[in-house]
Design an enzyme around this catalytic site. Structure first.
Site, PDB file in Angstrom:
ATOM      1  N   LYS A  79     -10.160  -0.700  10.755  1.00 53.04           N
ATOM      2  CA  LYS A  79     -10.299  -1.909   9.935  1.00 53.04           C
ATOM      3  C   LYS A  79     -10.595  -3.135  10.794  1.00 53.04           C
ATOM      4  O   LYS A  79     -10.634  -4.252  10.306  1.00 53.04           O
ATOM      5  CB  LYS A  79      -9.023  -2.132   9.119  1.00 53.04           C
ATOM      6  CG  LYS A  79      -8.805  -1.057   8.044  1.00 53.04           C
ATOM      7  CD  LYS A  79      -7.611  -1.384   7.202  1.00 53.04           C
ATOM      8  CE  LYS A  79      -7.086  -0.201   6.432  1.00 53.04           C
ATOM      9  NZ  LYS A  79      -7.884   0.147   5.266  1.00 53.04           N
ATOM     10  N   CYS A 121      -4.842   2.458  -3.597  1.00 51.50           N
ATOM     11  CA  CYS A 121      -3.607   3.021  -3.005  1.00 51.50           C
ATOM     12  C   CYS A 121      -2.431   2.077  -3.191  1.00 51.50           C
ATOM     13  O   CYS A 121      -1.602   1.917  -2.272  1.00 51.50           O
ATOM     14  CB  CYS A 121      -3.786   3.339  -1.526  1.00 51.50           C
ATOM     15  SG  CYS A 121      -5.018   4.596  -1.230  1.00 51.50           S
ATOM     16  N   HIS A 136       0.878  -1.180   0.000  1.00 53.16           N
ATOM     17  CA  HIS A 136       0.000   0.000   0.000  1.00 53.16           C
ATOM     18  C   HIS A 136       0.917   1.232   0.000  1.00 53.16           C
ATOM     19  O   HIS A 136       2.019   1.186   0.547  1.00 53.16           O
ATOM     20  CB  HIS A 136      -0.825  -0.062   1.291  1.00 53.16           C
ATOM     21  CG  HIS A 136      -1.890   0.972   1.418  1.00 53.16           C
ATOM     22  ND1 HIS A 136      -1.633   2.272   1.765  1.00 53.16           N
ATOM     23  CD2 HIS A 136      -3.239   0.897   1.267  1.00 53.16           C
ATOM     24  CE1 HIS A 136      -2.766   2.947   1.818  1.00 53.16           C
ATOM     25  NE2 HIS A 136      -3.761   2.134   1.515  1.00 53.16           N
ATOM     26  N   GLN A 194      -4.321  -5.173   7.125  1.00 56.68           N
ATOM     27  CA  GLN A 194      -5.328  -6.086   6.582  1.00 56.68           C
ATOM     28  C   GLN A 194      -5.378  -7.430   7.310  1.00 56.68           C
ATOM     29  O   GLN A 194      -6.165  -8.291   6.948  1.00 56.68           O
ATOM     30  CB  GLN A 194      -5.082  -6.336   5.082  1.00 56.68           C
ATOM     31  CG  GLN A 194      -5.325  -5.127   4.212  1.00 56.68           C
ATOM     32  CD  GLN A 194      -6.773  -4.624   4.268  1.00 56.68           C
ATOM     33  OE1 GLN A 194      -7.690  -5.330   4.657  1.00 56.68           O
ATOM     34  NE2 GLN A 194      -6.964  -3.373   3.879  1.00 56.68           N
ATOM     35  N   ASP A 200       3.254  -4.499   8.238  1.00 55.63           N
ATOM     36  CA  ASP A 200       2.031  -3.710   8.057  1.00 55.63           C
ATOM     37  C   ASP A 200       0.854  -4.671   8.218  1.00 55.63           C
ATOM     38  O   ASP A 200       0.547  -5.456   7.326  1.00 55.63           O
ATOM     39  CB  ASP A 200       2.058  -3.073   6.658  1.00 55.63           C
ATOM     40  CG  ASP A 200       0.736  -2.389   6.313  1.00 55.63           C
ATOM     41  OD1 ASP A 200      -0.230  -2.520   7.085  1.00 55.63           O
ATOM     42  OD2 ASP A 200       0.681  -1.738   5.250  1.00 55.63           O
TER      43      ASP A 200
HETATM   44  N1  PMP Z   1      -1.597  -0.713   4.611  1.00 56.33           N
HETATM   45  C1  PMP Z   1      -2.540  -1.507   4.089  1.00 56.33           C
HETATM   46  C2  PMP Z   1      -2.170  -2.900   3.662  1.00 56.33           C
HETATM   47  C3  PMP Z   1      -3.849  -1.039   3.975  1.00 56.33           C
HETATM   48  O1  PMP Z   1      -4.791  -1.829   3.461  1.00 56.33           O
HETATM   49  C4  PMP Z   1      -4.159   0.271   4.403  1.00 56.33           C
HETATM   50  C5  PMP Z   1      -5.563   0.847   4.271  1.00 56.33           C
HETATM   51  N2  PMP Z   1      -6.193   0.552   3.070  1.00 56.33           N
HETATM   52  C6  PMP Z   1      -3.142   1.051   4.952  1.00 56.33           C
HETATM   53  C7  PMP Z   1      -1.875   0.520   5.030  1.00 56.33           C
HETATM   54  C8  PMP Z   1      -3.399   2.426   5.455  1.00 56.33           C
HETATM   55  O2  PMP Z   1      -4.247   2.393   6.549  1.00 56.33           O
HETATM   56  P1  PMP Z   1      -4.862   3.735   7.174  1.00 56.33           P
HETATM   57  O3  PMP Z   1      -5.457   4.495   6.032  1.00 56.33           O
HETATM   58  O4  PMP Z   1      -5.878   3.238   8.139  1.00 56.33           O
HETATM   59  O5  PMP Z   1      -3.755   4.462   7.823  1.00 56.33           O
END
Ligand code: PMP
Length: 411
Positions: free
Chosen positions: A231, A369, A128, A208, A205
């Site tokens: 999440k 993203c 991401h 997910q 990270d």
């Molecule tokens: N890493 C991953 C794998 C994600 O799926 C996401 C959110 N889609 C993020 C980072 C960023 O998370 P946040 O917007 O809650 O900071």
């Protein structure tokens, strides 16, 4: 056995019609809905306990401080951290990763002064943007290099290449536990051990993964694990960073201000102990308490059964979608979690998403993203359906019917 009907009663937001159709919410990888207990916990805090923490001698301040620190202990237990001070509350995954990239940048000896080429950070091809851009900007600011571990066309990382890249001596490795586009569950335990053979710290990270499988940071032996509350059925604006105490002790603060200091004069400031060193300013106390309640909500469920249920939804969706002519799945790893990304030949994902929205089905379309992932597969975006514990097989049927109908209309 999970009683999905009972669980759904906790999520009134799901019980509504959009455009006259019952809502099917399959955008859980973007954010999950919140159960009543979480909403009520936050409301209760503002009704009865609201106060700034750590600084007051009075009753409410002490009560709020105790509740906040209790929430920290709950998070620590949830991920099996050794100590509560290894948990830093942040706004979420993005802030946690920015904290780490900035703190590493300012760690003495981390950025080699006379040999910028030695500053390397290793990420993977499926990250991401949150786990890519902070590291990329950090290495670029210092003349270093971002190393990228490639993946194959199923969305599986190349571990032989990983070994080779580790030999290039990156200063940090940062990897998604589960890809938000492909659903791939990466073999992080093995990857952490491989990096540790070269004494390289590993950031995971967990955005997910945290809602979908139990996390044990001691068993994984990761140096850092970051996640977002929103999440995992908790409020927005709260999340966490787990770090091994010895690393967090070593890293310099990320933001400066109240709470993170010990003593301050015009000449010099000394910093507070962990975890406060990384928590400058007034935190989102209400959301932290909501996060604690979301954790308790998850802990009261049979998590194995949740995993199985979400996997059943995934397998059913894949099977049903496979019947659609011209469908191409993006992400076909064997080890994968509850989301499915796809495109249909000749149809733009945006058009498909917009049409099925009118049929009551909420999915995400676009690059999620993760633009480099789209570039890898040579596509502008995907349609992504992502599942949570409250979703049902009937909803998958409605979704697949909607996709089939939209595909017919768009062809
Ligand atoms: N890493 C991953 C794998 C994600 O799926 C996401 C959110 N889609 C993020 C980072 C960023 O998370 P946040 O917007 O809650 O900071």
């Amino acid at each position: 056995m999970l009683s999905i009907n009972e669980i759904r009663k906790q999520f009134p937001v799901l019980d509504q019609h959009v455009y006259g159709k019952p809502l099917v919410y399959f955008d859980n990888a973007a954010t999950t809905q919140k159960p009543l207990c979480v909403i009520e916990r936050e409301r209760d805090y503002y009704l009865h306990e609201n106060c700034n923490i750590h600084r007051g001698v009075h009753y409410l301040s002490q009560k709020a401080t105790e509740a906040y620190e209790h929430a920290r202990q709950t998070v620590a237990d949830f991920v099996n951290a050794k100590e509560a001070r290894e948990i830093i509350f942040t706004r979420g995954t993005t802030e946690s990763l920015n904290l780490l990239a900035t703190a590493f940048e300012h760690l003495d000896c981390f950025v080699p002064r006379n040999d910028a080429k030695r500053l390397k950070v290793l990420v993977t091809a499926m990250e991401h943007h949150s786990n890519l851009v902070p590291w990329q900007q950090m290495v670029q600011r210092n003349g270093g290099e971002l190393l990228v571990l490639p993946m194959d066309n199923k969305g599986v990382l190349d571990l032989e290449q990983y070994e080779k890249l580790l030999q290039e001596c990156p200063k940090v490795v940062s990897i998604a536990h589960i890809s938000n586009v492909l659903g791939t569950i990466n073999p992080i335990k093995q990857m952490i051990a491989m990096a540790h053979n070269y004494d390289i710290p590993v950031v995971i990270d967990g955005a997910q993964s945290i809602a979908h499988q139990p996390i044990d940071v001691q068993d994984l032996d990761c140096d850092f694990f970051v996640f977002s509350g929103h999440k995992m059925y908790a409020p927005m604006g709260i999340g966490g960073l787990y770090g091994k105490a010895e690393w967090l002790e070593k890293l310099p603060p990320y933001q400066f201000g109240g709470e993170m200091v010990d003593t301050v004069s015009f000449e010099k400031t000394t910093f507070n102990v962990l975890p406060y060193k990384f928590e400058a300013g007034t935190p989102n106390v209400g959301a932290a308490l909501g996060l604690e309640t979301a954790i308790q909500f998850l802990q009261n469920l049979d998590r194995k059964a949740v995993e199985e249920h979400e996997n059943q939804l995934l397998q059913f969706a894949i099977k049903q979608l496979s019947e659609i002519e011209g469908i191409r799945f993006i992400g076909e790893a064997e080890q994968r979690s509850g989301l499915v990304s796809f495109i249909i030949e000749g149809i733009h994902p945006y058009d498909l998403g917009t049409l099925i929205d009118k049929m009551g089905v909420a999915v995400r379309t676009g690059h999620h993203c993760a633009e480099p992932v789209m570039t890898h597969f040579g596509i502008p975006g995907t349609v992504r359906a992502s599942f949570a514990l409250y979703n049902t097989l009937e909803e998958v049927e409605i979704f697949v019917k909607a996709v089939k109908k939209a595909a017919m209309m768009l062809r």
